[in-house]
Enzyme design. Structure first.
Site, PDB file in Angstrom:
ATOM      1  N   GLU A  98       9.509   3.021  -6.507  1.00 28.74           N
ATOM      2  CA  GLU A  98       8.670   1.611  -6.446  1.00 28.74           C
ATOM      3  C   GLU A  98       8.014   1.384  -7.704  1.00 28.74           C
ATOM      4  O   GLU A  98       7.914   2.125  -8.540  1.00 28.74           O
ATOM      5  CB  GLU A  98       7.666   1.511  -5.478  1.00 28.74           C
ATOM      6  N   CYS A 122       0.324   5.233  -4.803  1.00 26.42           N
ATOM      7  CA  CYS A 122       1.576   5.725  -5.272  1.00 26.42           C
ATOM      8  C   CYS A 122       2.561   6.213  -4.121  1.00 26.42           C
ATOM      9  O   CYS A 122       1.959   7.026  -3.354  1.00 26.42           O
ATOM     10  CB  CYS A 122       1.296   7.038  -5.995  1.00 26.42           C
TER      11      CYS A 122
HETATM   12  N1  SAH Z   1       2.196  12.383 -12.397  1.00 24.33           N
HETATM   13  C1  SAH Z   1       1.370  11.392 -13.103  1.00 24.33           C
HETATM   14  C2  SAH Z   1       1.657  10.014 -12.687  1.00 24.33           C
HETATM   15  C3  SAH Z   1       1.732   9.425 -11.393  1.00 24.33           C
HETATM   16  S1  SAH Z   1       0.489   9.451 -10.243  1.00 24.33           S
HETATM   17  C4  SAH Z   1      -0.078  11.860 -13.021  1.00 24.33           C
HETATM   18  O1  SAH Z   1      -0.225  13.006 -11.958  1.00 24.33           O
HETATM   19  O2  SAH Z   1      -0.877  11.554 -13.640  1.00 24.33           O
HETATM   20  C5  SAH Z   1      -0.853   8.200 -11.031  1.00 24.33           C
HETATM   21  C6  SAH Z   1      -2.397   8.364 -10.660  1.00 24.33           C
HETATM   22  O3  SAH Z   1      -2.470   8.291  -9.538  1.00 24.33           O
HETATM   23  C7  SAH Z   1      -2.752  10.143 -11.198  1.00 24.33           C
HETATM   24  O4  SAH Z   1      -4.067   9.850 -11.459  1.00 24.33           O
HETATM   25  C8  SAH Z   1      -2.693  10.475  -9.522  1.00 24.33           C
HETATM   26  O5  SAH Z   1      -3.597  11.571  -9.453  1.00 24.33           O
HETATM   27  C9  SAH Z   1      -3.303   9.204  -8.692  1.00 24.33           C
HETATM   28  N2  SAH Z   1      -3.124   9.119  -7.453  1.00 24.33           N
HETATM   29  C10 SAH Z   1      -1.904   9.795  -6.657  1.00 24.33           C
HETATM   30  N3  SAH Z   1      -2.409   9.664  -5.363  1.00 24.33           N
HETATM   31  C11 SAH Z   1      -3.461   8.979  -5.188  1.00 24.33           C
HETATM   32  C12 SAH Z   1      -4.227   8.198  -3.966  1.00 24.33           C
HETATM   33  N4  SAH Z   1      -3.696   8.577  -2.691  1.00 24.33           N
HETATM   34  N5  SAH Z   1      -5.461   7.976  -4.330  1.00 24.33           N
HETATM   35  C13 SAH Z   1      -5.806   7.730  -5.439  1.00 24.33           C
HETATM   36  N6  SAH Z   1      -5.277   8.256  -6.802  1.00 24.33           N
HETATM   37  C14 SAH Z   1      -4.069   8.700  -6.315  1.00 24.33           C
END
Ligand code: SAH
Length: 343
Positions: free
Chosen positions: A90, A331
């Site tokens: 996505e 995400c």
């Molecule tokens: N793997 C990378 C990039 C993808 S996640 C990383 O960890 O940074 C992108 C961002 O969204 C990251 O900061 C992650 O911790 C956050 N994220 C993932 N799931 C989330 C959720 N349910 N609520 C809020 N932020 C979330």
């Protein structure tokens, strides 16, 4: 054989040169793929038919938009793309006053296992090719007929767990013969893979590094992010300092607030102490609840308290504006939901 849309212009010149083609042909082909965003060789009408036929043996990566959801609240569009092998990723288009920003995925699924994240629930299926990262942007630009001005690698996947392809992607994205996107308009987000941060620092791109922090210390971080067992915060933050020293770019720290887990004011104070020397910026995000996990978001007044505590201790903070919350904004949520519905 290499994926043709992941090749640099020089590599393409080599490939076509071997087949007796003059070097301007490679330029034309590169421009069709990366500037005119052609979806097939057939469209490349200034290439001789014989060459187009020869090229058919090099599959051209083109993602197919399976579904597109548009937010009624803010115009955010969420795309579910089908890859050549039937996997899904996505991407999200966010229209801002300063331009169109696209959030792309870097892997199918994710191996990092963060407890609050939907992308990691089924583990990692595979890395995305450079062309598959690019094509998320290309398809969105082709569909909207509007230039994409900003790119954030913050969708599903851990970009530094796919570093070689990420670097090739960045080089192609910034290429003068391609979209020629300024690296200042690109953000790469990582959960903190230290060797990757250091390697990226040495490349000296002007991109912004976003670090997913989510906790003020290792003890709390380990309970929500398994990667913290591999790389303690000291090492992660010193890699961030190195990134700043090499690139002159301040690191952004992402902090998703989860009620009762990482949102107490004393944690904000501790966090401020650690971040002060880095002159970084903190982005607070109310966690998007993922049904499988049972986490809840911090309530507004407590978010404000957390923010004030950071500010009192000299840290720049923003609360991230939520976009697309009516369309599975977080995400991996759309992909996860889509997979559930499949037979
Ligand atoms: N793997 C990378 C990039 C993808 S996640 C990383 O960890 O940074 C992108 C961002 O969204 C990251 O900061 C992650 O911790 C956050 N994220 C993932 N799931 C989330 C959720 N349910 N609520 C809020 N932020 C979330």
């Amino acid at each position: 054989m290499w994926d043709i849309k992941s090749m640099s212009l020089t590599e393409l010149q080599g490939l076509l040169g071997e087949q007796g083609e003059p070097s301007y042909r490679a330029k034309q082909l590169f421009s069709w793929m990366h500037q005119r965003l052609a979806a097939s060789y057939e469209e490349m009408t200034n290439l001789p038919r014989s060459l187009r036929e020869k090229l058919e043996s090099y599959p051209l990566t083109v993602l197919q938009a399976e579904t597109v959801q548009t937010s009624m609240k803010d115009g955010t569009k969420k795309y579910l793309f089908r890859l050549g092998d039937g996997c899904y990723v996505e991407s999200v288009l966010m229209p801002y006053s300063y331009g169109n920003s696209v959030c792309i995925s870097s892997q199918v699924g994710c191996a990092m296992g963060c407890r609050f994240c939907a992308s990691t629930i089924g583990g990692k299926e595979r890395d995305l090719l450079p062309s598959e990262m690019l094509d998320q942007i290309y398809r969105i630009q082709a569909e909207t007929k509007e230039r994409v001005s900003h790119v954030v690698v913050m969708g599903s996947g851990e970009p530094l767990d796919n570093l070689e392809n990420l670097i090739r992607f960045l080089d192609l994205l910034g290429s003068e013969e391609g979209l020629h996107l300024g690296m200042r308009n690109v953000t790469v987000s990582t959960c903190g893979l230290v060797p990757g941060i250091r390697l990226l620092a040495e490349k000296k791109y002007a991109i912004t590094l976003a670090l997913s922090l989510h906790a003020p210390d290792d003890e709390i971080r380990k309970t929500i992010m398994p990667v913290a067992k591999r790389y303690p915060l000291d090492e992660v933050l010193s890699a961030c300092a190195y990134y700043f020293s090499q690139t002159g770019r301040r690191v952004t720290f992402e902090y998703s607030l989860i009620a009762g887990v990482n949102d107490a004011p004393w944690m904000a104070k501790k966090l401020a102490g650690r971040l002060k020397p880095l002159q970084g910026h903190v982005n607070l995000i109310p966690v998007n609840p993922v049904a499988e996990r049972g986490y809840h978001r911090t309530q507004k007044p407590n978010i404000e308290l957390f923010k004030k505590e950071l500010e009192k201790n000299g840290i720049n903070v923003t609360i991230r504006r939520e976009m697309g919350s009516d369309i599975d904004g977080a995400c991996g949520q759309l992909r996860a939901r889509y997979r559930e519905k499949q037979p």
